[in-house]
Scaffold this motif. Structure first.
Motif, PDB file in Angstrom:
ATOM      1  N   TYR A  20       0.833  -1.201   0.000  1.00  5.50           N
ATOM      2  CA  TYR A  20       0.000   0.000   0.000  1.00  5.50           C
ATOM      3  C   TYR A  20       0.872   1.258   0.000  1.00  5.50           C
ATOM      4  O   TYR A  20       0.658   2.187  -0.791  1.00  5.50           O
ATOM      5  CB  TYR A  20      -0.949   0.007   1.203  1.00  5.50           C
ATOM      6  N   ARG A  63       2.603   1.995  -3.337  1.00 12.67           N
ATOM      7  CA  ARG A  63       1.702   2.610  -4.323  1.00 12.67           C
ATOM      8  C   ARG A  63       1.377   4.056  -3.947  1.00 12.67           C
ATOM      9  O   ARG A  63       1.346   4.941  -4.788  1.00 12.67           O
ATOM     10  CB  ARG A  63       0.428   1.775  -4.445  1.00 12.67           C
ATOM     11  N   LYS A  64       1.108   4.282  -2.654  1.00 17.01           N
ATOM     12  CA  LYS A  64       0.783   5.630  -2.197  1.00 17.01           C
ATOM     13  C   LYS A  64       1.941   6.584  -2.513  1.00 17.01           C
ATOM     14  O   LYS A  64       1.727   7.740  -2.855  1.00 17.01           O
ATOM     15  CB  LYS A  64       0.532   5.604  -0.682  1.00 17.01           C
ATOM     16  N   GLU A  85       4.239   1.827  -9.323  1.00 14.57           N
ATOM     17  CA  GLU A  85       3.174   1.156 -10.075  1.00 14.57           C
ATOM     18  C   GLU A  85       2.740  -0.099  -9.344  1.00 14.57           C
ATOM     19  O   GLU A  85       1.566  -0.420  -9.253  1.00 14.57           O
ATOM     20  CB  GLU A  85       3.683   0.745 -11.460  1.00 14.57           C
ATOM     21  N   TRP A 115      -6.673   2.273  -8.267  1.00 10.20           N
ATOM     22  CA  TRP A 115      -5.708   1.356  -7.633  1.00 10.20           C
ATOM     23  C   TRP A 115      -6.070   1.108  -6.173  1.00 10.20           C
ATOM     24  O   TRP A 115      -5.835   0.012  -5.644  1.00 10.20           O
ATOM     25  CB  TRP A 115      -4.260   1.800  -7.828  1.00 10.20           C
ATOM     26  N   GLU A 116      -6.648   2.108  -5.502  1.00  7.72           N
ATOM     27  CA  GLU A 116      -7.040   1.899  -4.102  1.00  7.72           C
ATOM     28  C   GLU A 116      -8.137   0.831  -3.999  1.00  7.72           C
ATOM     29  O   GLU A 116      -8.129   0.007  -3.087  1.00  7.72           O
ATOM     30  CB  GLU A 116      -7.539   3.213  -3.485  1.00  7.72           C
ATOM     31  N   TYR A 136      -6.569  -2.445  -4.538  1.00  7.83           N
ATOM     32  CA  TYR A 136      -5.734  -2.817  -3.403  1.00  7.83           C
ATOM     33  C   TYR A 136      -6.570  -3.292  -2.217  1.00  7.83           C
ATOM     34  O   TYR A 136      -6.221  -4.262  -1.538  1.00  7.83           O
ATOM     35  CB  TYR A 136      -4.822  -1.656  -3.001  1.00  7.83           C
ATOM     36  N   GLU A 182      -3.205  -9.657 -12.199  1.00  9.39           N
ATOM     37  CA  GLU A 182      -3.304  -8.297 -11.683  1.00  9.39           C
ATOM     38  C   GLU A 182      -4.738  -7.791 -11.839  1.00  9.39           C
ATOM     39  O   GLU A 182      -5.266  -7.768 -12.963  1.00  9.39           O
ATOM     40  CB  GLU A 182      -2.324  -7.397 -12.447  1.00  9.39           C
ATOM     41  N   ARG A 215      -4.614  -1.154 -17.177  1.00 10.72           N
ATOM     42  CA  ARG A 215      -3.923  -1.063 -15.890  1.00 10.72           C
ATOM     43  C   ARG A 215      -4.693  -0.094 -15.003  1.00 10.72           C
ATOM     44  O   ARG A 215      -5.226   0.907 -15.497  1.00 10.72           O
ATOM     45  CB  ARG A 215      -2.494  -0.514 -16.088  1.00 10.72           C
TER      46      ARG A 215
END
Lengths: 342, 342
Positions: free
Chosen positions: A166, A169-170, A174, B158-159, B162, B179, B194
């Motif tokens: 996490y 990414r934050k 990528e 992405w969050e 995740y 992914e 992506r």
């Protein structure tokens, strides 16, 4: 794409009288074109290069590629292209599968050539900036993670790995450059341990990295808790430091491996150092050269390699320490300055 | 390892007069031995099979393999083994690289055979249980995720991906089976999009899966928000439903693809369905057969495949709906019962 690099590869292709080089490895295609394939694609690398993609990937390729894009129809159509252009000699990557090799056989020679791998060994300024960016994110995220506090809080191995993901990414990554290794307790004696659903034990071995603009970072730290663990740590740390000190342009890969291995041997742990000392990295997490017993590659300025000796006591615990370094003319520069203990 | 399956593969090896089959694909080795390699390993599959691993992986292999393990030394040593046993004819996987192929050439024939891929097509009861377990975790996690609420809360792509990854692991998955794709707004027109660092837009296309005991799940849902999006959704849903209704033992893969494609074509979107209708899955997320135009495989009971038609309007949006199904004698059974809208 760096025009200079493209020119250098084309020169190699011409020098050995190839009509074309075929690229299928995703990161070779990305390196040449800036397009990162998500499914089968093929690049015909010649003076007027072209990329053939699946219909599914065409929109992405057209948006990102610096090389003209067409749709891949079939291997028969591809071979017709070869015939039309009267290709006699084609270079291929060592990684293509035997079944793909069979599909492109015809009235032309197909020879394995490592033009791309060789070119990719030396990083450009721009590539080094990206590698440093990835390492920066990786180290910053580690500091924010505070694994010792997480251990007190009762985190499991996979939860710690997930929290780190996490933060990576934050902080702008990528994704991970490989599956994060959080190996604690006896699990640390497996160099490629998978994270477990168990609370963090000791020692804590963490091997992690991320990708920034496609480029990888790779770092390992081991946090030790007993006298025996500290003793092993000191040996690995000595091997790590002396190996890094030996690195400069002109030295052979295998010589660096020998230095790390000889220190570990001096203390009687030769049989417990069960992998090579390091590897190159860039768009891929493992590139050539490897820093191993058999690799005779002479290091050059602006190669980027890891140094990661380790000692593994089966069924007990393991220690590994890893940094990524940039080879310089007279010495190596460690990327970042992440402490070795916390 | 299922003794019956091992016997069946050995019979195929004997029937075609092979002295041995060489396995290097990680999941082929896992399928045969229960050992999941983390670095180069080779299995010599014969009446007295053996696995050769890197020294780094030896502890793991010895702990998990049902087949005897030794350390891999070098390709020269390997070829000496072939000579000692007087091997004349060796089967190899289609996926081995041309460079590995060159390393094992000698006074024996090396022929590509798909014995493993063929055997792996039909899932055992135990394998189906694991596939169902993976799908169960995957669907439960999706329900806990509540993506609509997350959109209101201002999550980015992405969050959301995740957060889903966290829930998958919390619910017992090892990791994602690929992914996670969270493609929202115009991004949804890319089948392999992506995830981006941007707030969730509409429509929301989610394609996700996890691994449980090595086996994969694979599901896609698209949540639509406008009349045009609903219109496209209905067409894709009709193609999805009719394709699944057509599935039973005895039908060809390409016939299923044709059914899905013909419905999408009826509405004028043939050119916007830019991938195949589905694929098999098991230990790997993509196995054979594929459900595509050219695949003539006749489906059999206990094959497990995905059905995932889609329509992609370039630069605008895309819709895909995917379920994983078990082929039965007279019909197919969808794994799980995850709703198509929320």
């Amino acid at each position: 794409m760096n025009e200079k690099k493209l020119k250098s590869i084309l020169e190699k292709i011409h020098d050995k009288n190839y009509d074309c080089m075929i690229l299928t490895q995703f990161n070779n295609i990305r390196y040449i074109s800036n397009y990162a394939p998500t499914s089968f694609a093929i690049c015909l690398l010649k003076d007027d290069p072209i990329i053939l993609t699946s219909s599914m990937d065409k929109e992405l390729a057209e948006k990102t590629s610096e090389i003209p894009v067409e749709e891949f129809k079939s291997f028969n159509e591809l071979k017709k292209l070869f015939e039309k252009d009267n290709f006699k000699k084609i270079a291929i990557e060592s990684s293509i599968s035997i079944s793909l090799f069979r599909k492109i056989e015809g009235n032309w020679d197909l020879n394995i050539e490592d033009f791309l791998e060789k070119e990719r060994m030396i990083k450009s300024k721009d590539e080094i900036t990206k590698l440093e960016k990835a390492a920066g994110i990786s180290h910053k995220s580690f500091k924010e993670l505070n694994p010792m506090k997480k251990r007190e809080d009762g985190f499991t191995e996979w939860e710690l790995a997930y929290e780190l993901g996490y933060l990576l990414r934050k902080n702008g990554a990528e994704k991970e450059s490989f599956e994060t290794i959080i190996a604690t307790g006896t699990n640390s004696s497996l160099p490629h341990a998978r994270t477990q659903n168990k609370k963090l034990q000791t020692p804590i071995l963490m091997d992690w990295g991320c990708k920034a603009e496609g480029y990888c970072s790779d770092t390992t730290r081991t946090f030790v808790y007993s006298e025996k663990q500290e003793e092993i740590f000191d040996i690995v740390f000595e091997a790590h430091n002396k190996a890094i000190k030996s690195v400069k342009a002109g030295i052979k890969s295998c010589e660096i491996d020998k230095i790390a291995r000889s220190i570990i041997s001096e203390y009687g742990y030769e049989k417990n150092f069960i992998h090579s000392t390091g590897h190159s990295l860039g768009l891929d997490i493992h590139e050539i050269p490897s820093i191993s017993k058999k690799d005779e590659t002479i290091l050059e300025k602006n190669m980027v390699i890891t140094i990661e000796p380790g000692i593994y006591l089966e069924g007990n615990f393991g220690v590994r320490i890893e940094d990524t370094i940039i080879v310089g003319k007279n010495k190596a520069e460690i990327i970042g300055n992440l402490p070795y203990s916390i």
